[in-house]
Design an enzyme around this catalytic site. Structure first.
Site, PDB file in Angstrom:
ATOM      1  N   ASP A   1      -5.953  -1.702  -0.643  1.00 51.11           N
ATOM      2  CA  ASP A   1      -5.083  -0.523  -0.606  1.00 51.11           C
ATOM      3  C   ASP A   1      -4.786  -0.076  -2.032  1.00 51.11           C
ATOM      4  O   ASP A   1      -4.978  -0.827  -2.998  1.00 51.11           O
ATOM      5  CB  ASP A   1      -3.771  -0.851   0.127  1.00 51.11           C
ATOM      6  CG  ASP A   1      -2.848   0.370   0.203  1.00 51.11           C
ATOM      7  OD1 ASP A   1      -3.317   1.448   0.614  1.00 51.11           O
ATOM      8  OD2 ASP A   1      -1.672   0.257  -0.172  1.00 51.11           O
ATOM      9  N   SER A   2      -4.250   1.131  -2.149  1.00 50.24           N
ATOM     10  CA  SER A   2      -3.854   1.635  -3.467  1.00 50.24           C
ATOM     11  C   SER A   2      -2.644   0.881  -4.008  1.00 50.24           C
ATOM     12  O   SER A   2      -2.345   0.978  -5.189  1.00 50.24           O
ATOM     13  CB  SER A   2      -3.524   3.125  -3.353  1.00 50.24           C
ATOM     14  OG  SER A   2      -2.515   3.316  -2.373  1.00 50.24           O
TER      15      SER A   2
ATOM     16  N   TYR B   1      -2.834   7.056  -4.810  1.00 51.88           N
ATOM     17  CA  TYR B   1      -4.141   7.688  -4.632  1.00 51.88           C
ATOM     18  C   TYR B   1      -3.987   9.071  -3.982  1.00 51.88           C
ATOM     19  O   TYR B   1      -4.867   9.919  -4.102  1.00 51.88           O
ATOM     20  CB  TYR B   1      -5.014   6.843  -3.693  1.00 51.88           C
ATOM     21  CG  TYR B   1      -5.681   5.631  -4.303  1.00 51.88           C
ATOM     22  CD1 TYR B   1      -5.365   5.156  -5.571  1.00 51.88           C
ATOM     23  CD2 TYR B   1      -6.653   4.948  -3.575  1.00 51.88           C
ATOM     24  CE1 TYR B   1      -5.987   4.034  -6.093  1.00 51.88           C
ATOM     25  CE2 TYR B   1      -7.286   3.831  -4.097  1.00 51.88           C
ATOM     26  CZ  TYR B   1      -6.951   3.368  -5.343  1.00 51.88           C
ATOM     27  OH  TYR B   1      -7.579   2.264  -5.850  1.00 51.88           O
ATOM     28  N   GLY B   2      -2.876   9.254  -3.272  1.00 58.69           N
ATOM     29  CA  GLY B   2      -2.710  10.419  -2.400  1.00 58.69           C
ATOM     30  C   GLY B   2      -2.750  11.775  -3.070  1.00 58.69           C
ATOM     31  O   GLY B   2      -2.881  12.796  -2.404  1.00 58.69           O
TER      32      GLY B   2
ATOM     33  N   CYS C   1      -6.039   1.658   3.103  1.00 56.43           N
ATOM     34  CA  CYS C   1      -5.522   2.902   2.533  1.00 56.43           C
ATOM     35  C   CYS C   1      -6.163   4.100   3.241  1.00 56.43           C
ATOM     36  O   CYS C   1      -7.394   4.247   3.240  1.00 56.43           O
ATOM     37  CB  CYS C   1      -5.868   2.938   1.045  1.00 56.43           C
ATOM     38  SG  CYS C   1      -5.292   4.411   0.212  1.00 56.43           S
ATOM     39  N   ASN C   2      -5.340   4.937   3.816  1.00 58.53           N
ATOM     40  CA  ASN C   2      -5.855   6.121   4.507  1.00 58.53           C
ATOM     41  C   ASN C   2      -6.563   7.062   3.539  1.00 58.53           C
ATOM     42  O   ASN C   2      -7.599   7.638   3.854  1.00 58.53           O
ATOM     43  CB  ASN C   2      -4.710   6.877   5.187  1.00 58.53           C
ATOM     44  CG  ASN C   2      -4.164   6.139   6.386  1.00 58.53           C
ATOM     45  OD1 ASN C   2      -4.480   6.459   7.517  1.00 58.53           O
ATOM     46  ND2 ASN C   2      -3.337   5.140   6.143  1.00 58.53           N
ATOM     47  N   THR C   3      -5.985   7.216   2.342  1.00 55.40           N
ATOM     48  CA  THR C   3      -6.589   8.129   1.367  1.00 55.40           C
ATOM     49  C   THR C   3      -7.964   7.614   0.941  1.00 55.40           C
ATOM     50  O   THR C   3      -8.935   8.379   0.886  1.00 55.40           O
ATOM     51  CB  THR C   3      -5.666   8.298   0.145  1.00 55.40           C
ATOM     52  OG1 THR C   3      -4.375   8.696   0.588  1.00 55.40           O
ATOM     53  CG2 THR C   3      -6.208   9.333  -0.813  1.00 55.40           C
TER      54      THR C   3
ATOM     55  N   GLU D   1       9.152   3.823  -0.708  1.00 56.43           N
ATOM     56  CA  GLU D   1       9.140   2.856  -1.821  1.00 56.43           C
ATOM     57  C   GLU D   1      10.545   2.650  -2.395  1.00 56.43           C
ATOM     58  O   GLU D   1      10.849   1.595  -2.937  1.00 56.43           O
ATOM     59  CB  GLU D   1       8.142   3.290  -2.891  1.00 56.43           C
ATOM     60  CG  GLU D   1       6.740   3.172  -2.335  1.00 56.43           C
ATOM     61  CD  GLU D   1       5.635   3.147  -3.365  1.00 56.43           C
ATOM     62  OE1 GLU D   1       5.916   3.341  -4.556  1.00 56.43           O
ATOM     63  OE2 GLU D   1       4.484   2.949  -2.943  1.00 56.43           O
TER      64      GLU D   1
ATOM     65  N   CYS E   1      -0.921   7.325   7.073  1.00 56.99           N
ATOM     66  CA  CYS E   1      -0.629   6.830   5.720  1.00 56.99           C
ATOM     67  C   CYS E   1       0.012   5.453   5.858  1.00 56.99           C
ATOM     68  O   CYS E   1       0.819   5.235   6.772  1.00 56.99           O
ATOM     69  CB  CYS E   1       0.330   7.797   5.014  1.00 56.99           C
ATOM     70  SG  CYS E   1       0.883   7.188   3.402  1.00 56.99           S
ATOM     71  N   THR E   2      -0.363   4.561   4.940  1.00 57.81           N
ATOM     72  CA  THR E   2       0.110   3.174   5.021  1.00 57.81           C
ATOM     73  C   THR E   2       1.629   3.040   5.054  1.00 57.81           C
ATOM     74  O   THR E   2       2.157   2.093   5.621  1.00 57.81           O
ATOM     75  CB  THR E   2      -0.383   2.400   3.788  1.00 57.81           C
ATOM     76  OG1 THR E   2      -0.110   3.192   2.619  1.00 57.81           O
ATOM     77  CG2 THR E   2      -1.843   2.086   3.881  1.00 57.81           C
ATOM     78  N   HIS E   3       2.322   3.972   4.405  1.00 55.42           N
ATOM     79  CA  HIS E   3       3.782   3.827   4.284  1.00 55.42           C
ATOM     80  C   HIS E   3       4.545   4.280   5.533  1.00 55.42           C
ATOM     81  O   HIS E   3       5.683   3.899   5.738  1.00 55.42           O
ATOM     82  CB  HIS E   3       4.284   4.654   3.097  1.00 55.42           C
ATOM     83  CG  HIS E   3       3.899   4.109   1.760  1.00 55.42           C
ATOM     84  ND1 HIS E   3       2.598   3.819   1.417  1.00 55.42           N
ATOM     85  CD2 HIS E   3       4.653   3.781   0.688  1.00 55.42           C
ATOM     86  CE1 HIS E   3       2.568   3.358   0.181  1.00 55.42           C
ATOM     87  NE2 HIS E   3       3.802   3.321  -0.286  1.00 55.42           N
TER      88      HIS E   3
END
Ligand code: DGL
Length: 262
Positions: free
Chosen positions: A8-9, A40-41, A71-73, A148, A183-185
């Site tokens: 992941d980023s 990365y987004g 990571c989706n991006t 975050e 998205c991971t978050h």
């Protein structure tokens, strides 16, 4: 037990790792968080592909037998580059998320929320259209910093979510019955989003669908003691420990600082 690499980023991919460890607890995991280059987004295809391929090489050299691009991006912008760069099977998060959405949708209309780069790539839209779905994509760039900051249940985040979602579900995506968290978050915002989006809309978490895909590929062999986890970060180990624990849902012991640009 297999050694599964997760890339992941940054810390967000730990939501995917959390799901993987839930369904495949005995596997050993190497997690790579490219925290030096986060986020990365908002980056270009070229830059994301360069970082992602370096990370994939690093994990392959450390003996992984499968790579999960959490990571989706990175999945949206660089999955083919990553697949071409390594010999191990590579699983991205977009296809499993799209398949789950298509399986449960009755109206065949979905909303995908993701980073700006993922939305601009239209990778989710293509994957969903391929499965007979119509997709409305929406970038929600404020969600990553809010998560975050730890503001997953905060009035400001709820207000932001209303601004992003209300217009969407009142206008073009009125008939959508699935919301894909691209998205991971965003899985950390799931309880909040549940309150904000219409109750008729099901929420699909790509992390869960991806873990289910890995189980399909490996077979569910969870016998044996819990596997090991080793994390690599390209920036502050301390920050990774502090933030990563929130995403993984438990403290992280084993974190090593790495420099893949050398
Ligand atoms: N991991 C990214 C994703 O899933 C979110 C954070 C970033 O922008 O790097 O798209």
């Amino acid at each position: 037990m297999p050694v599964i690499g997760v890339f992941d980023s940054g810390f967000g991919g730990l939501t995917v790792l959390r799901e993987l460890r839930r369904v495949l607890p005995a596997a050993n995991y190497l997690y790579f968080g490219d925290t030096a280059h986060l986020p990365y987004g908002a980056k270009s295809v070229h830059t994301v592909a360069k970082y992602a391929v370096s990370a994939a090489h690093f994990l392959e050299q450390h003996g992984i037998e499968m790579l999960v691009v959490a990571c989706n991006t990175a999945t949206a912008l660089a999955l083919e580059d990553i697949r071409a760069a390594v010999r191990v099977p590579v699983v991205g998060v977009i296809e499993p998320g799209a398949q789950r959405a298509a399986a449960i949708s009755k109206t065949k209309k979905a909303v995908v929320v993701a980073t700006e780069a993922t939305v601009a790539s239209h990778a989710y839209r293509r994957a969903l259209e391929h499965l007979g779905m119509e997709a409305t994509e929406k970038a929600c760039p404020l969600f990553v910093p809010l998560v975050e900051e730890g503001w997953v249940e905060h009035p400001v985040t709820e207000e932001v979510a209303h601004i992003y979602m209300d217009e969407l579900f009142q206008d073009g995506a009125r008939d959508a019955d699935v919301l894909v968290l691209g998205c991971t978050h965003y899985p950390l915002l799931r309880p909040l989003l549940r309150r904000v989006v219409p109750q008729s809309v099901e929420i699909v978490d790509s992390a869960e669908s991806t873990a289910a895909r890995v189980v399909e590929m490996l077979g569910k062999n969870s016998a044996g003691p819990a596997g090991e986890l080793c994390c690599y970060a390209t920036d502050s180990v301390e920050k990774f420990r502090r933030l990563g624990g929130k995403f993984l849902g438990c403290p992280i012991e084993n974190i090593e600082l790495v420099d893949i640009e050398k």
